[in-house]
Design an enzyme around this catalytic site. Structure first.
Site, PDB file in Angstrom:
ATOM      1  N   LYS A 182      22.763  29.108 -26.668  1.00  0.00           N
ATOM      2  CA  LYS A 182      23.706  30.162 -27.053  1.00  0.00           C
ATOM      3  C   LYS A 182      24.904  29.525 -27.749  1.00  0.00           C
ATOM      4  O   LYS A 182      25.317  28.429 -27.372  1.00  0.00           O
ATOM      5  CB  LYS A 182      24.240  30.891 -25.797  1.00  0.00           C
ATOM      6  CG  LYS A 182      23.265  31.815 -25.112  1.00  0.00           C
ATOM      7  CD  LYS A 182      23.950  32.495 -23.922  1.00  0.00           C
ATOM      8  CE  LYS A 182      22.976  33.316 -23.093  1.00  0.00           C
ATOM      9  NZ  LYS A 182      22.411  34.471 -23.808  1.00  0.00           N
ATOM     10  N   ARG A 204      13.554  36.939 -17.362  1.00  0.00           N
ATOM     11  CA  ARG A 204      12.248  37.559 -17.092  1.00  0.00           C
ATOM     12  C   ARG A 204      11.260  36.550 -16.518  1.00  0.00           C
ATOM     13  O   ARG A 204      10.380  36.911 -15.742  1.00  0.00           O
ATOM     14  CB  ARG A 204      11.724  38.220 -18.374  1.00  0.00           C
ATOM     15  CG  ARG A 204      11.480  37.264 -19.500  1.00  0.00           C
ATOM     16  CD  ARG A 204      11.387  37.938 -20.858  1.00  0.00           C
ATOM     17  NE  ARG A 204      12.705  38.348 -21.373  1.00  0.00           N
ATOM     18  CZ  ARG A 204      12.889  38.993 -22.521  1.00  0.00           C
ATOM     19  NH1 ARG A 204      11.860  39.325 -23.276  1.00  0.00           N
ATOM     20  NH2 ARG A 204      14.099  39.309 -22.926  1.00  0.00           N
TER      21      ARG A 204
END
Ligand code: BES
Ligand code: MN
Ligand code: ZN
Length: 484
Positions: A263, A337
């Site tokens: 990021k 996830r």
């Protein structure tokens, strides 16, 4: 900090401040008594529009004659006849936050004509508004009073409100805790210590156990970090029901750098919040055990740190989840996830009647719903409807997103059973939901994406910025409604 009830006339009690909520221009009970004692001064303030009735707007009434307390804080509940539950939260929180600028010995509260649900919510709000994100500061911004008194006869409800606020503040403290202090091992230790103060049974899986349990998906995310992963199972048995009525599953990425799909700095700044789902599960489990709710509920959290190193998982890696499905990793920043895949599978093995997972899962959910709304996705519409009703009761804002099968087709991989991201960026909250659905088997399940509301950059009138503790109140409401 201690909270108690009082039935003494408010003008006579020796407190640092009195909070009076204004539910309309008609005064009643102790508020009417304050008005009488001050020769109608309170009514004159209201009539002159000097005391706002707007939700959460506070007015300080300083050194009123005839009243022992040096401050009366008036706070609006909204000018309608029956304020919504959330208005009690905001009003009590705003008054508490306004008064929290300095340490006070005792603050007394009076909220007019509220039923037990409203009183409970107000009590919670009063303890959340004065609890800030300044947990590492030598000089604090917000101070919780040493004593709080509620002008009511309903001690049991006040006690429940305190318990709920403690659950929410536990969630908030865990999320606000910096990632060099709150990491998988220390997070798991904090949960373990709950086993000593509550009736929760705690089981901690370390890396060796996770390997033995074939949690290859969760472990792949964790492998780039020097901090070892943990999976923690909390069990609350308040009812003699063999299988859990509900399993709560939380994403506990204690820091999300994005991994090799790194990021940018701005995106990393608040990524200590990425264990917000896990913290919500922990705060809720503490609250339901202290409320002694008659239910059998388990909570499971997957705790990892998503980092960059020569040992980090890569784009192109194929990993095998606990349920046997193989996953092609095409973005290491879609890590939540992968963690939840294995924790959901462990939860399924416990044979719960229903499941809920909570996760700061996707930026796409913030794009879709904004920063104050939780996204719901489900494989069981009736279950999702139950949860939506509970959220409507507490006033926490939620909205359901569709789970059309076309979104799932985007997760097809050429080399493995699944890939961990969709084909493009559109509908990213839903492709994430469809990915999770691959790991819940036939169990009735709803996914709650709290990426927006879990953490706020700026404060609100009724609560400090940082972690919000969103969904704890709704989960407690859901658990209260569980079928016996
Ligand atoms: N933890 C983030 C999601 C997030 C974003 C939470 C902003 C709170 C605020 C998650 O792990 C993530 O990085 N998701 C990616 C998924 C993408 C790579 C498919 C995202 O949303 O960009
Ligand atoms: Mn990520
Ligand atoms: Zn994440």
């Amino acid at each position: 900090m201690a909270t108690a009830i009082t039935q003494e006339p408010l003008h006579l009690i020796d407190v640092d401040a009195i909070v009076v909520a204004l539910g309309g221009s008609e005064l009643s009970g102790p508020a009417q008594e304050l008005n009488t004692q001050t020769d109608g001064a309170l009514q004159r303030m209201i009539d002159a529009n000097e005391a706002s009735l707007k939700v959460g707007v506070t007015t300080s009434w300083l050194a009123p004659s005839g009243i022992k307390a040096p401050v009366v804080m008036l706070v609006g509940l909204g000018s309608c006849d029956s304020p919504e539950n959330i208005s009690y939260f905001k009003a009590a929180g705003a008054a508490a936050k306004t008064l929290a600028v300095k340490q006070r010995n005792t603050v007394a509260y009076y909220f007019p004509e509220c039923d037990a649900a409203a009183l409970e919510t107000a009590v919670s709000g009063s303890l959340i508004g004065c609890h800030g994100q300044d947990i590492c500061r030598s000089k604090r911004d917000l101070f919780t009073p040493d004593n709080i008194l509620w002008a009511t006869s309903d001690a049991a409800t006040v006690e429940n409100g305190v318990i709920i606020s403690q659950g929410i503040n536990l969630t908030r403290d865990l999320v606000n805790g910096p990632p060099n202090m709150v990491y998988p091992e220390t997070f798991a230790e904090q949960i373990q210590s709950l086993g000593e103060t509550t009736s929760l049974e705690i089981e901690v899986w370390d890396a060796a156990k996770l390997t033995e349990e074939k949690c290859g998906s969760l472990l792949a995310v964790a492998q780039g970090s020097a901090r070892e992963a943990r999976l923690v199972i909390m069990r609350y048995r308040g009812a003699d029901v063999a299988d859990p009525q509900l399993a709560l599953v939380g994403k506990g990425v204690t820091y999300d750098s994005g991994g090799l799909s790194l990021k940018p700095s701005d995106g990393q700044k608040t990524m200590k919040c990425d264990m917000g789902g896990a913290a919500t599960v922990v705060g809720t489990m503490q609250a339901i055990s202290q409320l002694k709710l008659p239910c059998h509920v388990i909570g499971l959290v997957g705790l990892v740190e998503n980092m960059v190193s020569s040992n980090a998982y890569r784009l192109g890696d194929v990993i095998t989840a606990r349920n046997g499905k193989t996953i092609e990793v095409l973005n290491t920043d879609a890590e939540g996830r992968l963690v939840l895949a294995d924790v959901l599978d462990v939860a399924v093995g416990q044979k719960p009647a229903h499941m809920i997972d909570l996760a700061t899962l996707t930026g796409a959910c913030c794009i879709a719903l904004g920063l104050n709304v939780t996204g719901f996705m489900t494989n069981d519409q009736d279950w999702c409807d139950d949860l939506t009703r509970a959220a409507a009761t507490t006033g926490e804002q939620v909205w359901q997103l569709p789970m059309f099968k076309e979104f799932g087709s985007e997760l097809q991989s050429k080399v493995a059973d699944l890939r961990n991201i969709g084909a493009g960026r559109w509908g990213g909250a839903i492709t994430a939901g469809k990915f999770l659905e691959e790991f819940v088997s036939e169990v009735s399940w709803t996914h709650m994406d709290i990426a927006g509301p879990a953490f706020a950059d700026s404060p609100k009138k009724w609560v400090d910025g940082g972690a919000s503790g969103v969904m704890v109140r709704t989960l407690i409401e859901v658990i209260r409604q569980l079928e016996k």
